[in-house]
Design a protein around this motif. Structure first.
Motif, PDB file in Angstrom:
ATOM      1  N   GLU A   1       0.839  -1.201   0.000  1.00  0.00           N
ATOM      2  CA  GLU A   1       0.000   0.000   0.000  1.00  0.00           C
ATOM      3  C   GLU A   1       0.875   1.253   0.000  1.00  0.00           C
TER       4      GLU A   1
ATOM      5  N   ASP B   1     -10.557  -9.642  -2.503  1.00  0.00           N
ATOM      6  CA  ASP B   1     -11.398  -8.826  -3.384  1.00  0.00           C
ATOM      7  C   ASP B   1     -11.597  -7.414  -2.851  1.00  0.00           C
ATOM      8  N   HIS B   2     -11.414  -7.221  -1.537  1.00  0.00           N
ATOM      9  CA  HIS B   2     -11.728  -5.907  -0.967  1.00  0.00           C
ATOM     10  C   HIS B   2     -10.642  -4.855  -1.216  1.00  0.00           C
ATOM     11  N   ILE B   3      -9.492  -5.249  -1.748  1.00  0.00           N
ATOM     12  CA  ILE B   3      -8.441  -4.265  -2.019  1.00  0.00           C
ATOM     13  C   ILE B   3      -8.911  -3.317  -3.116  1.00  0.00           C
ATOM     14  N   GLU B   4      -8.751  -2.017  -2.871  1.00  0.00           N
ATOM     15  CA  GLU B   4      -9.143  -1.003  -3.845  1.00  0.00           C
ATOM     16  C   GLU B   4      -7.926  -0.614  -4.681  1.00  0.00           C
ATOM     17  N   TRP B   5      -7.847  -1.175  -5.881  1.00  0.00           N
ATOM     18  CA  TRP B   5      -6.719  -0.892  -6.765  1.00  0.00           C
ATOM     19  C   TRP B   5      -6.989   0.395  -7.537  1.00  0.00           C
ATOM     20  N   PRO B   6      -6.057   1.337  -7.558  1.00  0.00           N
ATOM     21  CA  PRO B   6      -6.230   2.514  -8.413  1.00  0.00           C
ATOM     22  C   PRO B   6      -6.380   2.105  -9.879  1.00  0.00           C
TER      23      PRO B   6
ATOM     24  N   ARG C   1      -3.605  -5.735 -12.832  1.00  0.00           N
ATOM     25  CA  ARG C   1      -3.482  -6.938 -12.010  1.00  0.00           C
ATOM     26  C   ARG C   1      -3.293  -8.159 -12.903  1.00  0.00           C
TER      27      ARG C   1
ATOM     28  N   ARG D   1      -1.586   6.347  -6.758  1.00  0.00           N
ATOM     29  CA  ARG D   1      -2.613   7.374  -6.581  1.00  0.00           C
ATOM     30  C   ARG D   1      -2.041   8.767  -6.844  1.00  0.00           C
TER      31      ARG D   1
END
Length: 368
Positions: free
Chosen positions: A203, A227-232, A237, A211
């Motif tokens: 992160e 799945d909960h990771i917020e990728w910019p 991926r 970001r």
């Protein structure tokens, strides 16, 4: 023992690199052993999660056989285990404690352990977690090869009863890992299976820079990310990247990121195979810091050490292309001189021969 050695290795996996770094470590080392003229049998527990994701069915550089249970292992390979010049058992072997006891009962000529997870192993033992090796078994090994060096070797011998600890870092197959000549596709990339204790650094050193730099391109390759990771939006991926695709992946990055698990950061002197792979592909490296890193790669000469997002952003924006290339070339020379599979194979064989000679001299002294 100035002759080709017959070595049996029991490891987590050689056939599948899915979700583990052991396969690439063993592949480089065993290819090096073959190049040096030695014979290796690799024994792997046949488990469904690796069977479904095998990316090396016929190694070519060693024999590869499977077993389903400890009894089957001993029944099928008793003679080979007893006659080999050395038997090397790796960390995270399923039912490792039972495997070690069963193999030790055969009294092999040299019984060794190759710990590719030393800091994790020691942390587990301190919690009385004996998943793949028991504390009582540590003195059984003639040689304890450790993924970690430096002060970790002293701890192994003074606190855990290891008779002889030897650093055996991971290595890279110089024939497999080289720059492919492809065009750059990403400004910064990372290759690694998801790990909860590594995620905060990912992160900090990749997602936050992404970001801040929406005009640049980033990539993360590896399985098991939640799945909960917020990728910019500018972070690509890749779910799984087999070793055959690693050189292309590194070659298409302007920089690659190396991250270290918490236990290995705390221990120090624990270089990831990704460091050596990226350097062999002449990809400039940005890494988190741990003790001993600057002893392997000189800071700002062969590697950039970053502690926060601002230092990554500065490297991505400010480092001239000429300086970036000089750093990549310096890291490349270090790896090709000291950290190829063939260099590591020579180190391993030298330790085995010395240990056998020492044992023979001790036996002669007792008989005299």
């Amino acid at each position: 023992m100035n002759r080709p050695l017959d070595i049996v290795v029991l490891g987590l996996s050689l056939s599948s690199s899915w979700g583990n770094g052991h396969a690439t470590t063993f592949r480089a080392l065993l290819r090096g052993l073959q190049a040096e003229g030695h014979k290796v049998l690799f024994l792997e527990r046949d488990v469904p999660w690796y069977a479904a994701e095998r990316d090396l069915l016929d190694p070519g550089f060693c024999e590869l056989s499977y077993y389903h249970a400890v009894d089957e292992l001993i029944a099928g390979f008793r003679r080979r285990l007893a006659s080999a010049d050395a038997v090397i058992i790796g960390s995270y072997v399923p039912q490792g404690v039972a495997v070690i006891d069963a193999v030790a009962a055969l009294r092999p000529r040299l019984l060794c352990f190759y710990d590719i997870d030393t800091p994790v192993t020691l942390a587990k033992l301190d919690r009385n977690d004996e998943e793949y090796v028991a504390r009582r078994q540590m003195p059984l090994f003639d040689l304890y090869f450790s993924f970690s060096g430096g002060q970790v070797i002293d701890r192994l011998e003074t606190r855990y009863g290891v008779s002889q600890g030897t650093a055996l870092y991971c290595s890279v197959d110089a024939e497999q890992y080289r720059h492919t000549g492809e065009d750059l596709e990403w400004d910064l990339g990372y290759l690694g299976t998801y790990s909860a204790d590594r995620q905060p650094m990912l992160e900090r050193l990749l997602i936050e820079p992404a970001r801040q730099l929406p005009m640049m391109r980033f990539v993360v390759a590896g399985p098991q990310y939640p799945d909960h990771i917020e990728w910019p939006a500018n972070v690509a991926r890749i779910e799984h990247l087999p070793p055959a695709d690693h050189p292309s992946f590194y070659s298409r990055q302007r920089f690659t990121l190396n991250l270290t698990r918490a236990a290995m950061t705390a221990a120090g002197w624990s270089p990831s195979v990704r460091l050596f792979e990226a350097a062999a592909c002449r990809t400039p490296i940005i890494s988190d810091f741990w003790r001993g890193l600057d002893e392997l790669f000189a800071k700002d000469e062969a590697i950039i050490i970053a502690r926060d997002a601002s230092e990554v952003v500065e490297a991505l924006i400010c480092l001239p292309a000429e300086k970036r290339q000089r750093m990549a070339d310096a890291a490349y020379r270090i790896v090709h001189d000291r950290h190829t599979g063939r260099a590591r194979a020579r180190q391993l064989v030298s330790a085995l021969v010395t240990s056998r000679q020492r044992a023979d001299q001790s036996a002669q002294g007792i008989s005299a």
